[in-house]
Design a protein around this motif. Structure first.
Motif, PDB file in Angstrom:
ATOM      1  N   MET A   1       0.802  -1.232  -0.049  1.00  0.00           N
ATOM      2  CA  MET A   1      -0.020   0.058   0.008  1.00  0.00           C
ATOM      3  C   MET A   1       0.972   1.344   0.156  1.00  0.00           C
ATOM      4  SD  MET A   1      -2.867   1.145   2.687  1.00  0.00           S
ATOM      5  CE  MET A   1      -3.661  -0.349   2.812  1.00  0.00           C
ATOM      6  N   HIS A   2       0.696   2.255  -0.966  1.00  0.00           N
ATOM      7  CA  HIS A   2       1.311   3.548  -1.104  1.00  0.00           C
ATOM      8  C   HIS A   2       1.157   4.345   0.206  1.00  0.00           C
ATOM      9  CE1 HIS A   2       2.691   2.421  -5.038  1.00  0.00           C
ATOM     10  NE2 HIS A   2       1.325   2.265  -5.146  1.00  0.00           N
ATOM     11  N   ALA A   3       2.038   4.885   0.860  1.00  0.00           N
ATOM     12  CA  ALA A   3       2.236   5.762   1.974  1.00  0.00           C
ATOM     13  C   ALA A   3       2.246   7.400   1.558  1.00  0.00           C
ATOM     14  CB  ALA A   3       3.059   5.357   3.044  1.00  0.00           C
ATOM     15  N   PHE A   4       1.393   8.330   2.469  1.00  0.00           N
ATOM     16  CA  PHE A   4       1.713   9.598   2.174  1.00  0.00           C
ATOM     17  C   PHE A   4       1.583  10.215   3.667  1.00  0.00           C
ATOM     18  CE2 PHE A   4      -0.156   7.967  -1.470  1.00  0.00           C
ATOM     19  CZ  PHE A   4       0.307   8.469  -2.611  1.00  0.00           C
ATOM     20  N   TYR A   5       2.273  11.461   3.532  1.00  0.00           N
ATOM     21  CA  TYR A   5       2.233  12.271   4.617  1.00  0.00           C
ATOM     22  C   TYR A   5       1.241  13.410   4.680  1.00  0.00           C
ATOM     23  CZ  TYR A   5       4.102  15.551   8.155  1.00  0.00           C
ATOM     24  OH  TYR A   5       4.325  16.698   9.161  1.00  0.00           O
ATOM     25  N   LEU A   6       0.735  13.584   5.891  1.00  0.00           N
ATOM     26  CA  LEU A   6       0.075  14.890   5.826  1.00  0.00           C
ATOM     27  C   LEU A   6       0.074  15.183   7.418  1.00  0.00           C
ATOM     28  CD1 LEU A   6      -2.463  16.510   4.487  1.00  0.00           C
ATOM     29  CD2 LEU A   6      -4.044  15.158   5.571  1.00  0.00           C
ATOM     30  N   GLU A   7       0.132  16.697   7.402  1.00  0.00           N
ATOM     31  CA  GLU A   7       0.572  17.126   8.865  1.00  0.00           C
ATOM     32  C   GLU A   7      -0.542  16.816   9.630  1.00  0.00           C
ATOM     33  OE1 GLU A   7       0.652  18.701   5.825  1.00  0.00           O
ATOM     34  OE2 GLU A   7       2.326  20.182   5.668  1.00  0.00           O
ATOM     35  N   PRO A   8      -0.377  16.708  10.839  1.00  0.00           N
ATOM     36  CA  PRO A   8      -1.465  16.354  11.817  1.00  0.00           C
ATOM     37  C   PRO A   8      -2.605  17.310  12.092  1.00  0.00           C
ATOM     38  CG  PRO A   8       0.533  16.257  12.937  1.00  0.00           C
ATOM     39  CD  PRO A   8       1.008  17.016  11.592  1.00  0.00           C
TER      40      PRO A   8
ATOM     41  N   LEU B   1       0.339   9.114   6.988  1.00  0.00           N
ATOM     42  CA  LEU B   1       0.992   9.222   8.168  1.00  0.00           C
ATOM     43  C   LEU B   1       1.092  10.609   8.829  1.00  0.00           C
ATOM     44  CD1 LEU B   1       4.249   6.847   7.208  1.00  0.00           C
ATOM     45  CD2 LEU B   1       2.263   6.016   8.424  1.00  0.00           C
ATOM     46  N   ASP B   2       1.139  10.896   9.837  1.00  0.00           N
ATOM     47  CA  ASP B   2       1.113  12.095  10.365  1.00  0.00           C
ATOM     48  C   ASP B   2       2.588  12.604  11.007  1.00  0.00           C
ATOM     49  OD1 ASP B   2       0.895  11.180  12.964  1.00  0.00           O
ATOM     50  OD2 ASP B   2      -0.542  12.366  13.557  1.00  0.00           O
ATOM     51  N   GLY B   3       3.384  11.386  11.256  1.00  0.00           N
ATOM     52  CA  GLY B   3       4.519  11.556  11.786  1.00  0.00           C
ATOM     53  C   GLY B   3       4.598  12.080  13.226  1.00  0.00           C
ATOM     54  N   LYS B   4       3.267  11.716  14.052  1.00  0.00           N
ATOM     55  CA  LYS B   4       3.302  11.884  15.502  1.00  0.00           C
ATOM     56  C   LYS B   4       2.761  10.826  15.989  1.00  0.00           C
ATOM     57  CE  LYS B   4       4.528  16.157  15.641  1.00  0.00           C
ATOM     58  NZ  LYS B   4       5.743  16.772  16.254  1.00  0.00           N
ATOM     59  N   GLY B   5       2.898   9.527  15.279  1.00  0.00           N
ATOM     60  CA  GLY B   5       2.314   8.277  15.771  1.00  0.00           C
ATOM     61  C   GLY B   5       1.001   7.684  15.240  1.00  0.00           C
ATOM     62  N   ARG B   6       0.274   8.436  14.232  1.00  0.00           N
ATOM     63  CA  ARG B   6      -1.089   8.256  13.865  1.00  0.00           C
ATOM     64  C   ARG B   6      -0.676   7.509  12.168  1.00  0.00           C
ATOM     65  NH1 ARG B   6      -5.830  12.478  13.981  1.00  0.00           N
ATOM     66  NH2 ARG B   6      -4.001  13.932  13.325  1.00  0.00           N
ATOM     67  N   GLU B   7      -1.620   6.750  12.148  1.00  0.00           N
ATOM     68  CA  GLU B   7      -1.663   6.055  10.809  1.00  0.00           C
ATOM     69  C   GLU B   7      -3.109   5.690  10.484  1.00  0.00           C
ATOM     70  OE1 GLU B   7       0.988   2.436   9.974  1.00  0.00           O
ATOM     71  OE2 GLU B   7      -0.847   1.408  10.236  1.00  0.00           O
ATOM     72  N   ALA B   8      -3.424   5.839   9.154  1.00  0.00           N
ATOM     73  CA  ALA B   8      -4.768   5.642   8.863  1.00  0.00           C
ATOM     74  C   ALA B   8      -4.950   5.099   7.248  1.00  0.00           C
ATOM     75  CB  ALA B   8      -5.599   7.019   8.457  1.00  0.00           C
ATOM     76  N   GLN B   9      -5.755   4.067   6.983  1.00  0.00           N
ATOM     77  CA  GLN B   9      -6.092   3.694   5.816  1.00  0.00           C
ATOM     78  C   GLN B   9      -7.027   4.602   5.193  1.00  0.00           C
ATOM     79  OE1 GLN B   9      -6.825  -0.494   5.057  1.00  0.00           O
ATOM     80  NE2 GLN B   9      -4.764  -0.882   6.427  1.00  0.00           N
ATOM     81  N   CYS B  10      -6.835   5.140   4.041  1.00  0.00           N
ATOM     82  CA  CYS B  10      -7.896   6.011   3.558  1.00  0.00           C
ATOM     83  C   CYS B  10      -8.087   5.787   1.767  1.00  0.00           C
ATOM     84  CB  CYS B  10      -7.364   7.568   3.424  1.00  0.00           C
ATOM     85  SG  CYS B  10      -6.540   8.012   4.923  1.00  0.00           S
ATOM     86  N   GLU B  11      -9.522   5.984   1.520  1.00  0.00           N
ATOM     87  CA  GLU B  11      -9.949   5.922   0.010  1.00  0.00           C
ATOM     88  C   GLU B  11      -9.705   7.348  -0.481  1.00  0.00           C
ATOM     89  OE1 GLU B  11     -13.943   5.293  -2.401  1.00  0.00           O
ATOM     90  OE2 GLU B  11     -13.839   4.763  -0.084  1.00  0.00           O
ATOM     91  N   LEU B  12      -9.311   7.231  -1.587  1.00  0.00           N
ATOM     92  CA  LEU B  12      -9.059   8.125  -2.714  1.00  0.00           C
ATOM     93  C   LEU B  12     -10.443   8.685  -3.190  1.00  0.00           C
ATOM     94  CD1 LEU B  12      -7.435  10.334  -4.188  1.00  0.00           C
ATOM     95  CD2 LEU B  12      -6.841   8.857  -5.743  1.00  0.00           C
ATOM     96  N   THR B  13     -10.999   9.892  -2.552  1.00  0.00           N
ATOM     97  CA  THR B  13     -12.484  10.019  -3.080  1.00  0.00           C
ATOM     98  C   THR B  13     -12.513  10.960  -4.272  1.00  0.00           C
ATOM     99  OG1 THR B  13     -12.861  11.885  -1.707  1.00  0.00           O
ATOM    100  CG2 THR B  13     -13.325   9.725  -0.792  1.00  0.00           C
ATOM    101  N   GLU B  14     -11.467  11.880  -4.623  1.00  0.00           N
ATOM    102  CA  GLU B  14     -11.564  13.053  -5.581  1.00  0.00           C
ATOM    103  C   GLU B  14     -10.189  13.219  -5.897  1.00  0.00           C
ATOM    104  OE1 GLU B  14     -13.735  17.250  -6.415  1.00  0.00           O
ATOM    105  OE2 GLU B  14     -14.179  15.930  -4.969  1.00  0.00           O
ATOM    106  N   THR B  15      -9.977  13.577  -7.250  1.00  0.00           N
ATOM    107  CA  THR B  15      -8.766  14.357  -7.664  1.00  0.00           C
ATOM    108  C   THR B  15      -9.040  15.457  -8.539  1.00  0.00           C
ATOM    109  OG1 THR B  15      -8.604  12.590  -9.388  1.00  0.00           O
ATOM    110  CG2 THR B  15      -7.217  12.320  -7.238  1.00  0.00           C
ATOM    111  N   THR B  16      -8.219  16.727  -8.499  1.00  0.00           N
ATOM    112  CA  THR B  16      -8.492  17.824  -9.139  1.00  0.00           C
ATOM    113  C   THR B  16      -7.072  18.041  -9.729  1.00  0.00           C
ATOM    114  OG1 THR B  16      -8.040  19.200  -7.515  1.00  0.00           O
ATOM    115  CG2 THR B  16     -10.242  18.600  -7.701  1.00  0.00           C
ATOM    116  N   LYS B  17      -6.787  19.272 -10.373  1.00  0.00           N
ATOM    117  CA  LYS B  17      -5.610  19.196 -11.276  1.00  0.00           C
ATOM    118  C   LYS B  17      -4.533  19.822  -9.894  1.00  0.00           C
ATOM    119  CE  LYS B  17      -7.226  21.254 -15.450  1.00  0.00           C
ATOM    120  NZ  LYS B  17      -7.266  22.270 -16.359  1.00  0.00           N
ATOM    121  N   LYS B  18      -4.925  20.054  -8.737  1.00  0.00           N
ATOM    122  CA  LYS B  18      -3.790  20.599  -7.803  1.00  0.00           C
ATOM    123  C   LYS B  18      -4.096  19.862  -6.374  1.00  0.00           C
ATOM    124  CE  LYS B  18      -3.493  25.256  -9.419  1.00  0.00           C
ATOM    125  NZ  LYS B  18      -3.667  26.839  -9.033  1.00  0.00           N
TER     126      LYS B  18
END
Length: 241
Positions: free
Chosen positions: A1-8, A39-56
């Motif tokens: 599964m591909h992993a991505f980072y998002l600020e808490p 991942l948030d880098g502070k201990g939290r991990e989640a499985q997420c569904e990609l619901t929508e993509t735009t140009k940005k």
């Protein structure tokens, strides 16, 4: 599964932008409905569904979430500032070997001045390492420009203070299993490529640091750092298993 980072602070409305979005949409070409790890880098991990993509941006929906407790044994690596050639390697290894913090400090024999501010590229390398090895915690980065005296001040509340000295200096002990993976806060100080000065060693010992050796060979800056982190990591893993 591909992993991505998002600020808490952005998890209430998870949206990937910038480099994370580019990697998801342009490099991996993920589609609506795909499942990714966040991942948030502070201990939290989640499985997420990609619901929508735009140009940005890419919008996500959190399907399940887990928070990992922080390690009881926290190890900070304080590295004497040195050449840039192997710095990226050290940033990656600090994430893989679960350092709680990485501090660069300005030593008397550092070959170049240490920047006062943490560079964005350093943080990006830590994030990339965390995503690759699935470490839910990203080490704290710090720049200690005030030399050994500022380093001593920053370690006042540490439980264990380990000074890894070269063979030119006398040492209190060989770094053994009993010194590794200890509950509480441990700082491991390593000098720059030119080594410590006698004055720095004297000041650190006076501040309560215990001197250790890890062998008779003269080890490179990054070899000594990875060795020490690896030993602490191994001991923590041994306790778990």
């Amino acid at each position: 599964m591909h992993a991505f980072y998002l600020e808490p602070e952005k998890w209430d409305n998870p949206i990937l932008e910038g480099g994370e979005f580019h990697h998801l949409a342009k490099v991996l070409r993920l589609k609506t409905g795909d499942i990714v790890m966040l991942l948030d880098g502070k201990g939290r991990e989640a499985q997420c569904e990609l619901t929508e993509t735009t140009k940005k941006e890419a919008k996500l929906k959190i399907c399940s979430e887990k928070t990992y407790p922080q390690e009881k044994a926290q190890v900070t690596l304080a590295l004497g500032w040195g050449k840039a050639a192997r710095r990226g390697f050290m940033l990656e290894k600090c994430v893989e070997l679960e350092a709680s913090a990485l501090w660069f400090w300005q030593a008397e024999r550092s070959q170049f001045p240490l920047p006062k501010d943490i560079k964005e590229s350093w943080q990006e390398q830590l994030i990339a390492g965390a995503k690759q090895c699935r470490n839910p915690y990203i080490p704290e980065l710090a720049s200690i420009t005030g030399g050994v005296k500022e380093l001593i001040e920053k370690t006042k509340d540490y439980d264990y203070k380990q000074l890894l000295v070269e063979s030119d200096y006398g040492h209190d002990a060989f770094l053994s299993e009993n010194d590794l993976g200890l509950e509480g806060k441990t700082v491991c100080v390593i000098g720059p490529e030119g080594g410590f000065t006698p004055k720095e060693v004297e000041l650190l010992i006076s501040a309560g640091f215990k001197t250790y050796t890890i062998g008779d060979r003269i080890l490179r800056w990054e070899t000594a750092a990875v060795m020490v982190l690896g030993l602490h990591w191994w001991k923590k893993q041994q306790k778990k298993h």
